[in-house]
Motif scaffolding. Structure first.
Motif, PDB file in Angstrom:
ATOM      1  N   UNK A  88       0.858  -1.186   0.000  1.00  0.00           N
ATOM      2  CA  UNK A  88       0.000   0.000   0.000  1.00  0.00           C
ATOM      3  C   UNK A  88       0.887   1.226   0.000  1.00  0.00           C
ATOM      4  N   UNK A  89       0.368   2.339  -0.565  1.00  0.00           N
ATOM      5  CA  UNK A  89       1.195   3.545  -0.583  1.00  0.00           C
ATOM      6  C   UNK A  89       1.542   4.040   0.812  1.00  0.00           C
ATOM      7  N   UNK A  90       0.632   3.848   1.763  1.00  0.00           N
ATOM      8  CA  UNK A  90       0.907   4.273   3.124  1.00  0.00           C
ATOM      9  C   UNK A  90       1.538   3.116   3.897  1.00  0.00           C
ATOM     10  N   UNK A  91       2.821   3.216   4.112  1.00  0.00           N
ATOM     11  CA  UNK A  91       3.521   2.127   4.790  1.00  0.00           C
ATOM     12  C   UNK A  91       3.180   2.127   6.278  1.00  0.00           C
ATOM     13  N   UNK A  92       2.812   0.974   6.795  1.00  0.00           N
ATOM     14  CA  UNK A  92       2.533   0.907   8.233  1.00  0.00           C
ATOM     15  C   UNK A  92       3.828   1.020   9.022  1.00  0.00           C
ATOM     16  N   UNK A  93       3.745   1.414  10.277  1.00  0.00           N
ATOM     17  CA  UNK A  93       4.960   1.498  11.093  1.00  0.00           C
ATOM     18  C   UNK A  93       5.618   0.139  11.228  1.00  0.00           C
ATOM     19  N   UNK A  94       6.929   0.146  11.148  1.00  0.00           N
ATOM     20  CA  UNK A  94       7.665  -1.102  11.223  1.00  0.00           C
ATOM     21  C   UNK A  94       7.591  -1.678  12.633  1.00  0.00           C
ATOM     22  N   UNK A  95       7.421  -2.972  12.692  1.00  0.00           N
ATOM     23  CA  UNK A  95       7.392  -3.655  13.974  1.00  0.00           C
ATOM     24  C   UNK A  95       8.824  -3.771  14.515  1.00  0.00           C
ATOM     25  N   UNK A  96       8.963  -3.819  15.831  1.00  0.00           N
ATOM     26  CA  UNK A  96      10.307  -3.977  16.387  1.00  0.00           C
ATOM     27  C   UNK A  96      10.938  -5.286  15.920  1.00  0.00           C
ATOM     28  N   UNK A  97      12.220  -5.237  15.750  1.00  0.00           N
ATOM     29  CA  UNK A  97      12.947  -6.395  15.224  1.00  0.00           C
ATOM     30  C   UNK A  97      12.879  -7.542  16.221  1.00  0.00           C
ATOM     31  N   UNK A  98      12.456  -8.697  15.723  1.00  0.00           N
ATOM     32  CA  UNK A  98      12.428  -9.905  16.543  1.00  0.00           C
ATOM     33  C   UNK A  98      13.306 -10.946  15.870  1.00  0.00           C
ATOM     34  N   UNK A  99      14.408 -11.315  16.502  1.00  0.00           N
ATOM     35  CA  UNK A  99      15.321 -12.272  15.874  1.00  0.00           C
ATOM     36  C   UNK A  99      14.676 -13.646  15.739  1.00  0.00           C
ATOM     37  N   UNK A 100      15.003 -14.366  14.698  1.00  0.00           N
ATOM     38  CA  UNK A 100      14.451 -15.718  14.541  1.00  0.00           C
ATOM     39  C   UNK A 100      15.004 -16.659  15.600  1.00  0.00           C
ATOM     40  N   UNK A 101      14.324 -17.771  15.790  1.00  0.00           N
ATOM     41  CA  UNK A 101      14.710 -18.712  16.836  1.00  0.00           C
ATOM     42  C   UNK A 101      16.082 -19.312  16.570  1.00  0.00           C
ATOM     43  N   UNK A 102      16.373 -19.601  15.298  1.00  0.00           N
ATOM     44  CA  UNK A 102      17.660 -20.209  14.999  1.00  0.00           C
ATOM     45  C   UNK A 102      18.804 -19.263  15.344  1.00  0.00           C
ATOM     46  N   UNK A 103      18.562 -17.958  15.233  1.00  0.00           N
ATOM     47  CA  UNK A 103      19.606 -16.993  15.557  1.00  0.00           C
ATOM     48  C   UNK A 103      19.821 -16.926  17.070  1.00  0.00           C
ATOM     49  N   UNK A 104      18.737 -17.032  17.828  1.00  0.00           N
ATOM     50  CA  UNK A 104      18.880 -17.063  19.285  1.00  0.00           C
ATOM     51  C   UNK A 104      19.682 -18.294  19.718  1.00  0.00           C
ATOM     52  N   UNK A 105      19.375 -19.438  19.118  1.00  0.00           N
ATOM     53  CA  UNK A 105      20.117 -20.655  19.446  1.00  0.00           C
ATOM     54  C   UNK A 105      21.584 -20.518  19.068  1.00  0.00           C
ATOM     55  N   UNK A 106      21.849 -19.931  17.922  1.00  0.00           N
ATOM     56  CA  UNK A 106      23.232 -19.718  17.490  1.00  0.00           C
ATOM     57  C   UNK A 106      23.959 -18.782  18.463  1.00  0.00           C
ATOM     58  N   UNK A 107      23.262 -17.729  18.910  1.00  0.00           N
ATOM     59  CA  UNK A 107      23.867 -16.810  19.872  1.00  0.00           C
ATOM     60  C   UNK A 107      24.175 -17.493  21.194  1.00  0.00           C
ATOM     61  N   UNK A 108      23.259 -18.342  21.656  1.00  0.00           N
ATOM     62  CA  UNK A 108      23.510 -19.092  22.890  1.00  0.00           C
ATOM     63  C   UNK A 108      24.711 -20.010  22.735  1.00  0.00           C
ATOM     64  N   UNK A 109      24.746 -20.748  21.623  1.00  0.00           N
ATOM     65  CA  UNK A 109      25.860 -21.676  21.393  1.00  0.00           C
ATOM     66  C   UNK A 109      27.193 -20.932  21.328  1.00  0.00           C
ATOM     67  N   UNK A 110      27.215 -19.795  20.644  1.00  0.00           N
ATOM     68  CA  UNK A 110      28.451 -19.025  20.538  1.00  0.00           C
ATOM     69  C   UNK A 110      28.880 -18.497  21.900  1.00  0.00           C
ATOM     70  N   UNK A 111      27.927 -18.033  22.701  1.00  0.00           N
ATOM     71  CA  UNK A 111      28.254 -17.482  24.018  1.00  0.00           C
ATOM     72  C   UNK A 111      28.843 -18.548  24.927  1.00  0.00           C
ATOM     73  N   UNK A 112      28.182 -19.696  24.996  1.00  0.00           N
ATOM     74  CA  UNK A 112      28.690 -20.755  25.856  1.00  0.00           C
ATOM     75  C   UNK A 112      29.967 -21.379  25.286  1.00  0.00           C
ATOM     76  N   UNK A 113      30.139 -21.337  23.974  1.00  0.00           N
ATOM     77  CA  UNK A 113      31.384 -21.829  23.391  1.00  0.00           C
ATOM     78  C   UNK A 113      32.560 -20.954  23.815  1.00  0.00           C
TER      79      UNK A 113
END
Length: 242
Positions: free
Chosen positions: A77-102
């Motif tokens: 639509x010509x009127x863009x709705x406000x962008x939703x706050x960024x929510x990282x995907x689940x696989x990225x959260x798991x990757x971040x956890x693995x990297x942190x504990x590594x």
């Protein structure tokens, strides 16, 4: 260092995050590692490893956004709705956890290598202990979220022993063997503690002996003070007698 730091914090009236916040009351593995155990190191690793990965500053937000499916033409639509706050995907959260504990596991492996006597270092135990915490926390989060959606809540009286059992079970297989079975670290630590305690006891005994000696001297001086008038009178009488 903890004593002077506590004194300085009390004098300045500062409010700081406690390094250890009653870890025996943890209600989940995530609560244990994220809010109660070694918060100083945990917050540092979160700021340097986990957050840059999950927020996209390390991997590139543009690359992460490119993975999202593009909206359908009918939805534009010509009127863009406000962008939703960024929510990282689940696989990225798991990757971040693995990297942190590594990273934490590598740091502890280096520490174990430096502590272990020559020829007694066994690689991988402490790294494995920390690395497996990531999938455990991730799976635990999924289970707790599913239970929460169904209005099912685990009571604290059950959650605390379950968390303790989970952490201690992983420690039994991966944390304790290098220091109890494969090296002399535990025996050396116990011997060092015994030596320090023995030195402290000896110092206390010497202090007590000095105190007893001081008390004895003070008692003798007090007795001499009481006898002094009589001695002085006797000496004066002896000097005046023919």
């Amino acid at each position: 260092m903890d004593g002077p730091a506590a004194l300085l914090i009390a004098v300045l009236g500062m409010r700081v995050v406690p390094p250890f916040d009653k870890p025996w009351l943890s209600t989940s593995v995530g609560d244990y590692w994220g809010r109660r155990w070694n918060n100083t190191t945990g917050l540092t690793l979160r700021a340097l490893v986990y957050d840059p990965i999950v927020e996209g500053s390390l991997m590139g937000r543009a690359a992460l956004e490119a993975r999202k499916p593009s909206p359908k033409p009918s939805q534009k639509s010509p009127n863009k709705p406000p962008q939703k706050p960024y929510r990282p995907p689940m696989w990225l959260k798991l990757f971040g956890m693995c990297a942190t504990f590594a990273v934490s596991g590598v740091m502890h492996e280096i520490l174990l290598y430096m502590l272990a006597p020559e020829g007694q270092y066994h690689v991988g135990y402490w790294f494995t202990f920390f690395f497996i915490q990531a999938p455990i926390m991730f799976a635990e989060g999924l289970v707790l979220r599913a239970l929460h959606n169904r209005k099912i809540y685990i009571p604290r009286t059950l959650a605390i022993p379950l968390t303790t059992a989970t952490v201690l079970t992983t420690a039994w297989y991966f944390w304790y063997p290098p220091i109890e079975n494969h090296t002399d670290i535990a025996n050396e630590a116990v011997a060092s503690i015994n030596a320090n305690v023995g030195a402290l006891i000896a110092w206390g005994q010497g202090l007590c002996e000095q105190w007893d000696l001081k008390q004895g001297l003070e008692s003798q001086m007090a007795t001499l003070g009481q006898m002094w008038p009589g001695i002085r009178a006797y000496v004066a009488e002896s000097a005046t007698s023919p």
